[in-house]
Design a protein around this motif. Structure first.
Motif, PDB file in Angstrom:
ATOM      1  N   PRO B  87       0.534  -1.653   0.079  1.00  0.00           N
ATOM      2  CA  PRO B  87      -0.367   0.479  -0.013  1.00  0.00           C
ATOM      3  C   PRO B  87       1.025   1.500  -0.150  1.00  0.00           C
ATOM      4  CG  PRO B  87      -1.034  -1.943   1.382  1.00  0.00           C
ATOM      5  CD  PRO B  87       0.335  -2.218   0.982  1.00  0.00           C
ATOM      6  N   MET B  88       1.801   1.045   0.159  1.00  0.00           N
ATOM      7  CA  MET B  88       2.755   2.294   0.876  1.00  0.00           C
ATOM      8  C   MET B  88       3.609   2.483  -0.951  1.00  0.00           C
ATOM      9  SD  MET B  88       4.647   2.394   4.288  1.00  0.00           S
ATOM     10  CE  MET B  88       4.971   0.713   4.964  1.00  0.00           C
ATOM     11  N   LEU B  89       4.089   2.033  -0.809  1.00  0.00           N
ATOM     12  CA  LEU B  89       4.552   1.758  -2.897  1.00  0.00           C
ATOM     13  C   LEU B  89       3.462   2.123  -3.638  1.00  0.00           C
ATOM     14  CD1 LEU B  89       6.556  -1.348  -2.975  1.00  0.00           C
ATOM     15  CD2 LEU B  89       7.029   1.372  -2.294  1.00  0.00           C
ATOM     16  N   THR B  90       1.922   2.269  -3.933  1.00  0.00           N
ATOM     17  CA  THR B  90       1.083   1.994  -4.317  1.00  0.00           C
ATOM     18  C   THR B  90       0.054   3.297  -4.595  1.00  0.00           C
ATOM     19  OG1 THR B  90      -0.619   0.460  -3.696  1.00  0.00           O
ATOM     20  CG2 THR B  90       0.774  -0.172  -4.909  1.00  0.00           C
ATOM     21  N   MET B  91       0.254   4.037  -3.065  1.00  0.00           N
ATOM     22  CA  MET B  91      -0.832   5.058  -2.411  1.00  0.00           C
ATOM     23  C   MET B  91      -0.676   5.741  -3.393  1.00  0.00           C
ATOM     24  SD  MET B  91       0.245   6.259   0.796  1.00  0.00           S
ATOM     25  CE  MET B  91       2.864   7.060   0.814  1.00  0.00           C
ATOM     26  N   GLU B 181      -7.609  11.344  -5.171  1.00  0.00           N
ATOM     27  CA  GLU B 181      -7.158  12.153  -5.552  1.00  0.00           C
ATOM     28  C   GLU B 181      -5.751  11.983  -4.127  1.00  0.00           C
ATOM     29  OE1 GLU B 181      -7.728  16.809  -5.422  1.00  0.00           O
ATOM     30  OE2 GLU B 181      -8.881  15.386  -7.201  1.00  0.00           O
ATOM     31  N   ASN B 182      -6.617  11.679  -3.270  1.00  0.00           N
ATOM     32  CA  ASN B 182      -5.464  11.974  -1.787  1.00  0.00           C
ATOM     33  C   ASN B 182      -4.772  10.857  -1.225  1.00  0.00           C
ATOM     34  OD1 ASN B 182      -5.262  12.261   1.575  1.00  0.00           O
ATOM     35  ND2 ASN B 182      -6.550  13.369   1.398  1.00  0.00           N
ATOM     36  N   GLN B 183      -3.554  10.357  -1.309  1.00  0.00           N
ATOM     37  CA  GLN B 183      -2.574   9.699  -1.282  1.00  0.00           C
ATOM     38  C   GLN B 183      -3.044   9.160   0.252  1.00  0.00           C
ATOM     39  OE1 GLN B 183       1.247   9.363  -1.787  1.00  0.00           O
ATOM     40  NE2 GLN B 183       1.600  11.690  -2.539  1.00  0.00           N
ATOM     41  N   VAL B 185      -5.600   8.563   1.453  1.00  0.00           N
ATOM     42  CA  VAL B 185      -7.340   8.214   1.347  1.00  0.00           C
ATOM     43  C   VAL B 185      -6.965   6.312   0.559  1.00  0.00           C
ATOM     44  CG1 VAL B 185      -8.940   7.963   0.053  1.00  0.00           C
ATOM     45  CG2 VAL B 185      -8.827   9.248   1.767  1.00  0.00           C
ATOM     46  N   ALA B 186      -5.910   6.755  -0.370  1.00  0.00           N
ATOM     47  CA  ALA B 186      -5.878   5.162  -0.848  1.00  0.00           C
ATOM     48  C   ALA B 186      -5.352   4.284  -0.444  1.00  0.00           C
ATOM     49  CB  ALA B 186      -4.683   6.000  -2.156  1.00  0.00           C
ATOM     50  N   ALA B 187      -3.618   4.839   0.425  1.00  0.00           N
ATOM     51  CA  ALA B 187      -3.347   4.661   1.322  1.00  0.00           C
ATOM     52  C   ALA B 187      -4.366   3.318   2.495  1.00  0.00           C
ATOM     53  CB  ALA B 187      -1.984   4.925   2.385  1.00  0.00           C
ATOM     54  N   VAL B 188      -5.463   4.287   3.510  1.00  0.00           N
ATOM     55  CA  VAL B 188      -6.327   3.118   4.342  1.00  0.00           C
ATOM     56  C   VAL B 188      -6.704   2.196   3.668  1.00  0.00           C
ATOM     57  CG1 VAL B 188      -7.691   3.860   6.038  1.00  0.00           C
ATOM     58  CG2 VAL B 188      -5.511   5.490   6.120  1.00  0.00           C
ATOM     59  N   LEU B 189      -7.455   2.813   2.254  1.00  0.00           N
ATOM     60  CA  LEU B 189      -8.516   1.761   1.659  1.00  0.00           C
ATOM     61  C   LEU B 189      -8.077   0.803   1.526  1.00  0.00           C
ATOM     62  CD1 LEU B 189     -10.940   2.612   0.560  1.00  0.00           C
ATOM     63  CD2 LEU B 189     -10.066   3.007  -1.715  1.00  0.00           C
TER      64      LEU B 189
END
Lengths: 320, 263
Positions: B87-91, B181-183, B185-189
């Motif tokens: 997740p940290m690489l893709t967020m 568009e929020n990193q 949010v992407a990571a948590v998701l």
């Protein structure tokens, strides 16, 4: 080169762009002028194919933006409202990336990058990280990005935003230098800008084109010029009679003040002659008391603003 | 194809200059090393104890393949670490492009959407593979000191498996990154979805009957576990590949839908 036919974009209930049609010939520079939120950015995004239109068509060099998107994308250079920069890259490698994704052949790439750097006055900053550049330089990188693949059509959304006066002049010269070989659409909310760079102006307000002409014609039309503000103790009819005879007075608007008989008067006068002494003389001869007389000049922006608001009022009335 | 390469190169460059990649890499290698050390000492102690017990009972020690056990357990841990690492690489992969407006450049350039999606996917996968390279040193260490030699088969299957697992997870993470568009949010998701995948696997182990069997078939973690035992099942490989392909498809749809939504 660019043909737009009743282009419309509806966001929810609200139409941001409402049946806009216009044509741009090859080599022309057309300015999109309008207040913020008038629909300039939305229109430009539809021209590039970034946003699909709700209805209507856009053709660039004969290719339909919706149907033949790839052909259109090859032919356009686009500077969005926010320059699309990878701030961790150096200016030169950023332009190299853009040149690659615009599928510029490797043989000409280096040469085109040099040319773009030169045209945007960035040659001495080519090894700087974009992150370290000021707002003005970033804007120039944005412009360099739009011209690096030498596109036929340039779509520039507020190309001079964030620049200082000297840089603005440079960018205008750059744009003028591209004229003739490139077809350019640029948007701005600064009126003098279009008169200096564009062959033709489209004034857009509330998503509609409210005026379309050459900058010269528009400036002549808009040269309402000068106004006099008066404070007079008089009756309106008498005052009008006294002032209407003066050569150069165009329009008189009077409002009664509450303090008993005094009028606040706005007189539109033609800018060619100074009528202030005549106005004063007539008022005194008519037996009225003159408390105040001052001249004020309307700026071009002010006139433009009035034009767009008036026009929209009219269209609102027409619709009602 | 050329533009895919351009996207790939830029994405790689981005990882190399971004502090996130270094922090993530450092933490990953630190934790992996810690676990390797822990597993190794635990297994050695275990083997010694069994040797003692056997001596007390007056029999021969049961054969115990310490290097094999170490490698197996290490890959099991590596699988779990991947769930946290990806997740940290893709967020930021799409979220950052949207935030910075550079997506507008990509979408108005003569690029096919799939060259964007694949270029980014391959770049993240390459970075992940590069993070695995230092763990080869652990294996070299084992080879140098252990008797019997660690099983080649498990090592090979393990690395293939972890790359396949990462490919599937990265494609899923990048799809989720394309939704916002929020990193953060992407990571948590992405963390949330991975956690569910993990829990589903635990559920599959405790559930019997049709649903349990289905969950077992679908579970990425379970299929990965086969690899850590040295089993390279072709069906599992195809499953990982199709999972990634499906996520790539969803990402393409998501990019396409960006055009239709309010920008």
């Amino acid at each position: 080169m660019i043909e737009v036919e009743s282009l419309t974009k509806i966001f929810g209930q609200k139409s941001a762009v409402d049946h806009v049609s216009f044509k741009v010939e090859k080599g022309e520079i057309v300015g999109f002028l309008g207040p913020n939120g008038a629909g300039k950015t939305t229109t430009m995004r539809m021209l590039t194919g970034y946003l699909p239109a709700s209805s209507g068509t856009v053709r660039i060099d004969g290719f339909d933006v919706a149907e033949q998107s790839m052909e259109v994308r090859k032919r356009i250079g686009y500077l969005p409202e926010m320059p699309p920069l990878y701030t961790e890259m150096k200016v030169e490698s950023y332009l190299d990336f853009v040149a690659r994704i615009k599928s510029l052949p490797s043989a000409t790439r280096a040469e085109r990058i040099d040319r773009a750097l030169e045209m945007a006055h960035l040659t001495d900053r080519r090894h700087d990280l974009i992150r370290h550049l000021s707002r003005g330089y970033r804007q120039r990188v944005g412009i360099a990005q739009a011209i690096v693949h030498d596109p036929d059509v340039l779509i520039l959304d507020e190309p001079t935003a964030g620049l200082d006066p000297k840089q603005i002049i440079e960018v205008r010269q750059l744009i003028k230098g591209l004229a003739g070989t490139h077809t350019i659409i640029l948007s701005t909310h600064i009126l003098p800008e279009v008169s200096m760079t564009c062959d033709r102006v489209l004034i857009i307000n509330h998503g509609k084109i409210v005026a379309e002409d050459t900058p010269e014609n528009l400036t002549t039309q808009l040269r309402g010029g000068e106004r006099l503000r008066l404070l007079v103790r008089a009756d309106e009819v008498g005052l009008r009679k006294a002032l209407e005879g003066i050569d150069g007075v165009r329009e008189i608007a009077a409002t009664a003040l509450r303090d008993g008989g005094r009028l606040s008067v706005v007189v539109d006068v033609s800018p060619e002659r100074d009528v202030r002494s005549q106005v004063a003389a007539r008022i005194v001869q008519g037996g009225f008391d003159l408390y105040e007389l001052r001249s004020e000049r309307m700026s071009l922006e002010e006139i433009f603003l009035q034009l767009t608001t008036e026009e929209s009022d009219e269209s609102a009335r027409r619709e009602a | 194809m050329r533009s895919l390469w351009a996207i790939y190169r830029r994405e790689m460059q981005h990882y190399f200059v971004s502090p996130i990649a270094y922090v993530v890499g450092g933490v990953f290698l630190g934790v992996a090393g810690f676990f390797f050390n822990g597993i190794l000492t635990f297994m050695l102690r275990q083997a010694m104890q069994m040797g003692f017990q056997a001596a007390q009972m007056g029999g021969a020690a049961p054969p115990l393949n310490v290097p094999g056990m170490v490698v197996q357990n290490f890959f099991a841990v590596l699988g779990s670490l991947t769930l946290f690492l990806v997740p940290m690489l893709t967020m930021g992969v799409y979220a950052e492009e949207k935030k910075r407006g550079t997506i507008e450049l990509l979408m108005t350039s003569p690029l096919r959407d799939w060259s964007i999606v694949l270029g980014k996917l391959f770049a993240t996968l390459t970075i992940f593979a590069m993070l695995l390279v230092p763990t080869l040193a652990y294996q070299a260490f084992l080879f140098h000191y252990s008797e019997p030699a660690p099983p080649w088969k498990i090592l090979f299957a393990g690395y293939v498996g972890v790359l396949l697992l990462a490919g599937a997870l990265i494609s899923l993470g990048e799809f989720l990154s394309s939704l916002t568009e929020n990193q953060i949010v992407a990571a948590v998701l992405t963390f949330g979805v991975f956690l569910i995948l993990w829990v589903l696997d635990l559920g599959a182990q405790s559930t019997s009957g049709g649903i349990g069997a289905l969950l077992k078939q679908l579970s990425l973690v379970r299929r990965y576990n086969d690899f850590t035992l040295g089993v390279m099942d072709l069906a599992s490989m195809i499953y990982f590949a199709s999972f990634a392909a499906f996520m790539v498809f969803l990402t393409l749809r998501s990019l396409d839908s960006m055009r239709w939504r309010r920008a």
